[in-house]
Enzyme design. Structure first.
Site, mmCIF file in Angstrom:
data_model
loop_
_atom_site.group_PDB
_atom_site.id
_atom_site.type_symbol
_atom_site.label_atom_id
_atom_site.label_comp_id
_atom_site.label_asym_id
_atom_site.label_seq_id
_atom_site.Cartn_x
_atom_site.Cartn_y
_atom_site.Cartn_z
ATOM 1 N N GLN A 124 -11.594 -3.331 -10.721
ATOM 2 C CA GLN A 124 -10.564 -2.932 -9.749
ATOM 3 C C GLN A 124 -10.951 -3.332 -8.332
ATOM 4 O O GLN A 124 -10.081 -3.571 -7.486
ATOM 5 C CB GLN A 124 -10.254 -1.443 -9.859
ATOM 6 C CG GLN A 124 -9.649 -1.079 -11.207
ATOM 7 C CD GLN A 124 -8.454 -1.953 -11.598
ATOM 8 O OE1 GLN A 124 -7.383 -1.874 -11.006
ATOM 9 N NE2 GLN A 124 -8.624 -2.812 -12.605
ATOM 10 N N HIS B 222 -9.415 -6.558 -6.838
ATOM 11 C CA HIS B 222 -8.085 -6.655 -6.229
ATOM 12 C C HIS B 222 -8.127 -6.938 -4.741
ATOM 13 O O HIS B 222 -7.182 -7.489 -4.186
ATOM 14 C CB HIS B 222 -7.271 -5.384 -6.500
ATOM 15 C CG HIS B 222 -6.653 -5.383 -7.854
ATOM 16 N ND1 HIS B 222 -5.558 -6.152 -8.162
ATOM 17 C CD2 HIS B 222 -6.992 -4.735 -8.993
ATOM 18 C CE1 HIS B 222 -5.236 -5.969 -9.428
ATOM 19 N NE2 HIS B 222 -6.094 -5.122 -9.962
ATOM 20 N N GLU C 30 -6.301 6.630 -8.752
ATOM 21 C CA GLU C 30 -5.197 5.958 -9.444
ATOM 22 C C GLU C 30 -5.482 5.923 -10.952
ATOM 23 O O GLU C 30 -4.664 6.336 -11.755
ATOM 24 C CB GLU C 30 -5.058 4.533 -8.897
ATOM 25 C CG GLU C 30 -3.984 3.743 -9.597
ATOM 26 C CD GLU C 30 -4.019 2.257 -9.268
ATOM 27 O OE1 GLU C 30 -5.023 1.767 -8.696
ATOM 28 O OE2 GLU C 30 -3.039 1.575 -9.603
ATOM 29 N N HIS C 31 -6.668 5.396 -11.303
ATOM 30 C CA HIS C 31 -7.078 5.366 -12.711
ATOM 31 C C HIS C 31 -8.334 6.208 -12.884
ATOM 32 O O HIS C 31 -9.259 6.085 -12.083
ATOM 33 C CB HIS C 31 -7.482 3.956 -13.166
ATOM 34 C CG HIS C 31 -6.507 2.882 -12.857
ATOM 35 N ND1 HIS C 31 -6.622 2.055 -11.770
ATOM 36 C CD2 HIS C 31 -5.399 2.479 -13.527
ATOM 37 C CE1 HIS C 31 -5.633 1.191 -11.775
ATOM 38 N NE2 HIS C 31 -4.870 1.420 -12.815
ATOM 39 N N ASP D 70 -3.855 -2.548 -17.478
ATOM 40 C CA ASP D 70 -3.213 -3.408 -16.471
ATOM 41 C C ASP D 70 -2.311 -4.441 -17.140
ATOM 42 O O ASP D 70 -1.303 -4.869 -16.571
ATOM 43 C CB ASP D 70 -4.272 -4.182 -15.663
ATOM 44 C CG ASP D 70 -4.915 -3.333 -14.583
ATOM 45 O OD1 ASP D 70 -4.405 -2.244 -14.291
ATOM 46 O OD2 ASP D 70 -5.937 -3.786 -14.016
ATOM 47 N N HIS E 45 32.933 30.375 1.509
ATOM 48 C CA HIS E 45 32.316 30.301 0.179
ATOM 49 C C HIS E 45 32.845 31.472 -0.663
ATOM 50 O O HIS E 45 33.255 31.314 -1.810
ATOM 51 C CB HIS E 45 30.782 30.410 0.262
ATOM 52 C CG HIS E 45 30.094 29.164 0.728
ATOM 53 N ND1 HIS E 45 30.314 28.608 1.953
ATOM 54 C CD2 HIS E 45 29.179 28.360 0.120
ATOM 55 C CE1 HIS E 45 29.570 27.542 2.090
ATOM 56 N NE2 HIS E 45 28.867 27.354 0.982
HETATM 57 N N1 NAD Z 1 -1.277 0.869 -7.228
HETATM 58 C C1 NAD Z 1 -0.763 0.004 -8.053
HETATM 59 O O1 NAD Z 1 -0.028 0.368 -8.957
HETATM 60 C C2 NAD Z 1 -1.072 -1.452 -7.908
HETATM 61 C C3 NAD Z 1 -0.663 -2.388 -8.870
HETATM 62 C C4 NAD Z 1 -0.914 -3.739 -8.657
HETATM 63 C C5 NAD Z 1 -1.534 -4.142 -7.477
HETATM 64 N N2 NAD Z 1 -1.919 -3.195 -6.557
HETATM 65 C C6 NAD Z 1 -2.516 -3.541 -5.282
HETATM 66 O O2 NAD Z 1 -1.576 -4.336 -4.596
HETATM 67 C C7 NAD Z 1 -2.268 -5.007 -3.563
HETATM 68 C C8 NAD Z 1 -1.728 -6.407 -3.420
HETATM 69 O O3 NAD Z 1 -2.184 -6.858 -2.196
HETATM 70 P P1 NAD Z 1 -2.132 -8.365 -1.753
HETATM 71 O O4 NAD Z 1 -2.657 -8.410 -0.374
HETATM 72 O O5 NAD Z 1 -2.748 -9.188 -2.819
HETATM 73 O O6 NAD Z 1 -0.612 -8.752 -1.787
HETATM 74 P P2 NAD Z 1 0.656 -8.140 -1.045
HETATM 75 O O7 NAD Z 1 1.787 -8.971 -1.500
HETATM 76 O O8 NAD Z 1 0.737 -6.673 -1.191
HETATM 77 O O9 NAD Z 1 0.396 -8.417 0.499
HETATM 78 C C9 NAD Z 1 0.439 -9.692 1.019
HETATM 79 C C10 NAD Z 1 1.343 -9.660 2.226
HETATM 80 O O10 NAD Z 1 0.801 -8.839 3.236
HETATM 81 C C11 NAD Z 1 1.259 -9.294 4.489
HETATM 82 N N3 NAD Z 1 0.164 -9.223 5.445
HETATM 83 C C12 NAD Z 1 -1.105 -9.695 5.278
HETATM 84 N N4 NAD Z 1 -1.812 -9.481 6.414
HETATM 85 C C13 NAD Z 1 -0.982 -8.890 7.303
HETATM 86 C C14 NAD Z 1 -1.128 -8.431 8.635
HETATM 87 N N5 NAD Z 1 -2.280 -8.527 9.304
HETATM 88 N N6 NAD Z 1 -0.054 -7.874 9.250
HETATM 89 C C15 NAD Z 1 1.127 -7.750 8.592
HETATM 90 N N7 NAD Z 1 1.307 -8.173 7.335
HETATM 91 C C16 NAD Z 1 0.277 -8.734 6.695
HETATM 92 C C17 NAD Z 1 1.731 -10.701 4.326
HETATM 93 O O11 NAD Z 1 3.098 -10.783 4.611
HETATM 94 C C18 NAD Z 1 1.503 -11.015 2.858
HETATM 95 O O12 NAD Z 1 2.629 -11.620 2.319
HETATM 96 C C19 NAD Z 1 -3.747 -4.975 -3.926
HETATM 97 O O13 NAD Z 1 -4.366 -4.081 -3.018
HETATM 98 C C20 NAD Z 1 -3.750 -4.388 -5.326
HETATM 99 O O14 NAD Z 1 -4.884 -3.604 -5.534
HETATM 100 C C21 NAD Z 1 -1.678 -1.883 -6.762
HETATM 101 N N1 HSO Z 2 -4.958 -2.777 -11.511
HETATM 102 C C1 HSO Z 2 -3.649 -2.936 -10.935
HETATM 103 C C2 HSO Z 2 -3.088 -1.554 -10.697
HETATM 104 O O1 HSO Z 2 -3.858 -0.878 -9.780
HETATM 105 C C3 HSO Z 2 -2.701 -3.724 -11.795
HETATM 106 C C4 HSO Z 2 -3.062 -5.140 -12.071
HETATM 107 C C5 HSO Z 2 -2.225 -6.212 -12.156
HETATM 108 N N2 HSO Z 2 -2.980 -7.284 -12.467
HETATM 109 C C6 HSO Z 2 -4.204 -6.910 -12.604
HETATM 110 N N3 HSO Z 2 -4.266 -5.594 -12.350
HETATM 111 ZN ZN ZN Z 3 -6.039 -4.525 -11.969
#
Ligand code: NAD
Ligand code: HSO
Ligand code: ZN
Length: 377
Positions: free
Chosen positions: A228, A231, A276-277, A310, A369
């Protein structure tokens, strides 16, 4: 001075509200190096879908089938009952139009499956998807999943600008509710647009906590914790253990290790974190479940690692983070449905029970009412 995420995102959303597509275009250019056009065309769909190898198509279809099978059991049916000749209950209607945010730092086609499958089961009619583009393009696997699930409205938009566009209807028709996880900017933007639209939950940067004892395979535990953290830099991992050996083995950068006196203490710490998990890899994992109050998902034993959930188990991977598991939970079919209460009261019951309403209206000083109930014969 500390970075103030709340005002930073509020400023961007205000700008999007006031300047519309121009602001969206500027932020998209600044953060994703792309300034439109934003909607994915039919040709782009076709080109992307053609690129997906047959083997991968099969993998995606089988995964979607597993998700479908798990989630269709969650579908709500009408709940009606008769009492004294009156009808009472709840009926359910799907939300008409939703937006799905698909994270794009590392593009996550699995996340589109996780949100779109329960949406389809619930009967949502219109789905708009946003995903940050890379070099002006959308990940082909995301487009393949969209096509497979009958979604043709996909926008090359990420971050706050995607959330603003969906919430305020900029460059697209406004949605009724926004779903899907994202980084801290996306998560904060969703929090701030709540009220203008609905949101699923605060599903931010991924987290894992593992409760393990000396019977746990050290390499399994370490691999799960690291999974995790992969990510991104905002992700978190905690090991809560009664084994000193395991604690030493997993003491690595990014992993917070807590050595506890007992498994009960591990459970208490897990409840404080509300991860979360939560994985429980102990001799008798089921015995600890009763002690867990706060977690988005609980996975038991050595063969239920978070990455399996996932991707392919069928359970949903959109889960609350940052302590939000204290007040919310995993994404389900119910999140796409609106319960509507329904009643048709018989004359006999109305007349027999109306004194309750008459007096309560008096207590509240609600003259009209009272009148509405009194006027009926
Ligand atoms: N909780 C859940 O269920 C779950 C599931 C899957 C993924 N996730 C999480 O989702 C997240 C995905 O993040 P990511 O960054 O890969 O993609 P994302 O798409 O969430 O974010 C990328 C976007 O953030 C914006 N950004 C980046 N820097 C910025 C700044 N300084 N100011 C304003 N906007 C900005 C940009 O527009 C970019 O397109 C990861 O943290 C992952 O752990 C959570
Ligand atoms: N671990 C994420 C949820 O927190 C989900 C995900 C998508 N792809 C890989 N992992
Ligand atoms: Zn994951």
């Amino acid at each position: 001075m500390d970075f103030d995420l709340e005002s930073y995102v509020a400023g961007m959303l205000k700008d999007i509200r006031e300047r519309g597509i121009e602001a969206v275009r500027e932020y998209s250019k600044k953060f994703d190096n792309y300034d439109g056009p934003f909607r994915v065309t039919e040709e782009e769909f076709e080109e992307a879908v053609e690129r997906i190898p047959e083997k991968d198509r099969e993998i995606i279809v089988r995964t979607v089938e597993r998700l479908w099978e798990y989630h269709e059991r969650q579908m709500e049916r009408e709940r009606l009952f008769l009492k004294n000749g009156s009808l009472y209950g709840l009926i359910y209607r799907p939300i008409r139009r939703i937006g799905i945010y698909v994270p794009g730092g590392k593009p996550l086609p699995s996340t589109l499956m996780m949100v779109a499958v329960p949406a389809k089961i619930a009967g949502v009619k219109e789905i708009a998807v946003t995903i940050p583009p890379k070099e002006g393009k959308v990940n082909p696997y995301v487009l393949y999943v969209a096509e497979l699930l009958g979604i043709d409205e996909v926008y090359k938009l990420g971050g706050v600008q995607a959330i603003g566009a969906m919430a305020y209807g900029v460059g697209m028709e406004k949605v009724d509710k926004i779903f899907g996880p994202g980084n801290k900017f996306v998560n904060e933007a969703k929090r701030q647009v709540f009220g203008v639209v609905g949101i699923d939950s605060l599903a931010g940067p991924s987290e894992i906590a593992v409760i393990a004892d000396k019977t746990a395979e050290k390499d399994y535990v370490l691999a799960d914790l690291l999974s995790q953290l992969e990510h991104g830099k905002d992700s978190k991992a905690w090991l809560l253990t009664t084994s000193k050996e395991l604690a030493d083995y997993c003491s690595r950068d990014g992993i917070e290790v807590v050595l506890c006196e007992s498994l009960e203490e591990c459970a208490e710490k897990a409840n404080e974190i509300a991860p979360e998990h939560l994985e429980i890899i102990t001799e008798r994992p089921m015995e600890l479940v009763d002690l867990i109050e706060n977690a988005g998902a609980i996975y038991l034993g050595p063969y239920t690692p978070v990455p399996a959930a996932d991707y392919f188990l069928g359970v949903n991977h959109v889960l609350p983070t940052g302590g939000a598991a204290k007040f919310s939970g995993v994404l389900t079919v119910r999140d796409f449905l609106k319960p509507i209460s329904i009643a048709q009261v018989s004359r006999e019951e109305f007349l027999a029970e109306r004194e309750l309403g008459l007096r309560l209206a008096e207590i509240e000083g609600m003259v009209f009412h009272r009148r509405s109930m009194e006027v009926r014969k």
